[in-house]
Design an enzyme around this catalytic site. Structure first.
Site, mmCIF file in Angstrom:
data_model
loop_
_atom_site.group_PDB
_atom_site.id
_atom_site.type_symbol
_atom_site.label_atom_id
_atom_site.label_comp_id
_atom_site.label_asym_id
_atom_site.label_seq_id
_atom_site.Cartn_x
_atom_site.Cartn_y
_atom_site.Cartn_z
ATOM 1 N N GLY A 90 52.679 74.093 46.014
ATOM 2 C CA GLY A 90 52.327 73.749 44.636
ATOM 3 C C GLY A 90 53.290 72.746 44.037
ATOM 4 O O GLY A 90 54.278 72.332 44.643
ATOM 5 N N ASP A 252 50.024 68.993 52.948
ATOM 6 C CA ASP A 252 50.128 68.969 51.490
ATOM 7 C C ASP A 252 50.484 67.579 50.973
ATOM 8 O O ASP A 252 50.476 67.360 49.755
ATOM 9 C CB ASP A 252 51.149 69.992 50.993
ATOM 10 C CG ASP A 252 52.502 69.849 51.668
ATOM 11 O OD1 ASP A 252 52.569 70.120 52.877
ATOM 12 O OD2 ASP A 252 53.479 69.473 50.999
#
Length: 480
Positions: A90, A252
């Site tokens: 995140g 990511d």
């Protein structure tokens, strides 16, 4: 042009259900100040330059006083980092401040890096350091100048805060822009946590916003996956053709839109070395320059797995099998352009491959060689052992003659695709060193030079020289 306060926010990502991230207020720097502005990115927001000179500009983008309509939001995602799945990552030092829709209907994420801790910071401070912020700020615009899909950089913000990494460093904030910051890892997070309804919701969100021709269509998810594969294949072909190594191709760090995303330990080739490793943390060479196509396909397989609740395995496999031919065809097209070849011939792959073998043996400068190749009789001096290159050059000249190639016309076309200026690590480091002393003039100068990397300009010729001795083997790592 609208005033800053009149920017139209349409925060579609923040309106997704709970679970897609967290609402977080950014934390401003003490004595925050604008240290560099990218006018080209400002124009995408349709803001006049004087708007950036207002104190409200830094207050809004640096987290001091959000604009009306901003909804700061930290996005959750997962990812395979150096091949190992990490289930929860995140935005640990970044925030989606909001999504601005301009008068042309384009949506631009305003994404603040270095705005303080979020629920995804994993114990970190959520800050960014000046050196990595400058590198991303410059390289995003350098890639755009080269015509390579990329996130953009709006501005750099400085302030009176020190950041602790391996040593105490100067902190900075970077505001970057993109139509979307959704990653392969965003889909992986929901798939591997068995939130399959969110996989579908995210896929349709991306399709509706960025692949509208697929919106609501039968079989749209398989077609969406195929288009992501095509975009990624073409992107990596462009990287390879220009000699760019990303350095940390974790899932990511892969954009669902096929943009170059997350500039960390990148590097443009100086000496041509196929196995060039630009990331000091990459001890096994997973992300070496010549491994990028293979890793891109591996990452796309991870994305395909995350989408298997939306398409069949046969559909996923068929789509993934298009990567290699798409990459190879586009890369060969780009190399023909770099060589000034007009015709498509069967022997082209061997011609390119043999050239690379000669270049690797001699470790010639990648950018300087191709820029000079418009006059093939002059580049032999770059090779200590002329025998192999001269044999290749004879084949090349014969090929040009068989096409009826006209030297002056060919040179003009080649100079439109072979850059004179790229962001070499020594250039970025020079700008960083001066900025750490409070002088950002070299950052601004490089930004201007790299906007048009193909046109020769006397005032920037120092950027075409060989790296200085101190800049030949700079160490760049993931630390930021």
């Amino acid at each position: 042009m609208p005033a800053l306060e009149q920017l139209r926010f349409d925060n579609t990502y923040a309106r997704l259900p709970p679970g897609f991230g967290a609402r977080v207020a950014p934390r401003a720097f003490p004595n925050a100040r604008l240290v560099s502005l990218n006018p080209a990115a400002l124009r995408l927001l349709e803001l006049a330059p004087e708007e950036a000179r207002r104190p409200e500009f830094v207050e809004a983008l640096g987290g001091g006083r959000p604009l009306p309509g901003m909804e700061p939001f930290a996005m959750v995602y997962a990812g395979h980092q150096f091949g190992v799945y990490v289930p929860r990552l995140g935005d640990g030092r970044a925030l989606l401040l909001g999504q601005v829709r301009n008068g042309a209907g384009q949506s631009w994420d305003l994404h603040l890096k270095g705005g303080g801790p979020t629920p995804f910071s994993r114990g970190g401070d959520g800050r960014a350091v000046l050196r990595s912020s400058i590198r991303e700020y410059l390289c995003g615009e350098a890639m755009h100048g080269l015509g390579i899909p990329t996130t953009r950089a709006l501005c750099l913000i400085g302030g009176d805060e020190r950041v602790y990494r391996e040593e105490v460093e100067t902190g900075a904030m970077l505001v970057r822009m993109a139509p979307s910051h959704v990653r392969f890892g965003t889909f992986e997070f929901f798939h591997h946590s068995e939130q399959h309804e969110h996989v579908a919701l995210l896929a349709d969100h991306v399709i509706d916003g960025h692949f509208p021709h697929l919106s609501g269509a039968p079989g749209r998810h398989a077609r969406f996956y195929a288009e992501v594969i095509e975009r990624t294949a073409r992107l990596v072909a462009q990287w390879q053709a220009v000699g760019f190594a990303h350095g940390v191709m974790n899932t990511d760090n892969m954009s669902i839109l096929g943009l170059t995303l997350d500039y960390g330990p990148f590097g443009f080739l100086d000496e041509f070395e196929p196995g060039f490793i630009c990331n000091h943390s990459d001890h096994r060479g997973r992300y070496a320059f010549n491994q990028q196509p293979r890793i891109a396909m591996w990452n796309l397989a991870c994305l395909g797995e995350a989408l298997l609740t939306l398409m069949s395995e046969d559909e996923a496999r068929a789509a993934l099998n298009t990567f290699e031919p798409t990459f190879s065809a586009h890369f060969l097209t780009l190399m023909r352009q770099k060589l000034g070849l007009r015709e498509v011939r069967e022997e082209d792959r061997a011609l390119v491959g043999d050239l690379f073998a000669r270049m690797a043996e001699a470790r010639v400068d990648y950018t300087r060689f191709f820029r000079a190749l418009g006059q093939p009789d002059t580049v032999g001096a770059m090779f200590a052992d002329r025998t192999g290159f001269d044999a290749w050059a004879e084949r090349y000249r014969a090929r040009l003659a068989s096409e009826g190639s006209v030297d002056a016309e060919r040179r003009t076309l080649m100079e439109r695709v072979n850059p004179r200026y790229v962001l070499r690590n020594w250039m970025a480091q020079s700008a960083i060193t001066r900025a750490q002393e409070g002088d950002f003039s070299e950052v601004d100068r490089l930004l201007t030079a790299l906007e048009d990397p193909f046109t020769q300009r006397p005032e920037y010729e120092e950027y075409t020289t060989e790296p200085p001795a101190w800049g030949r083997h700079l160490v760049v790592s993931c630390s930021s």
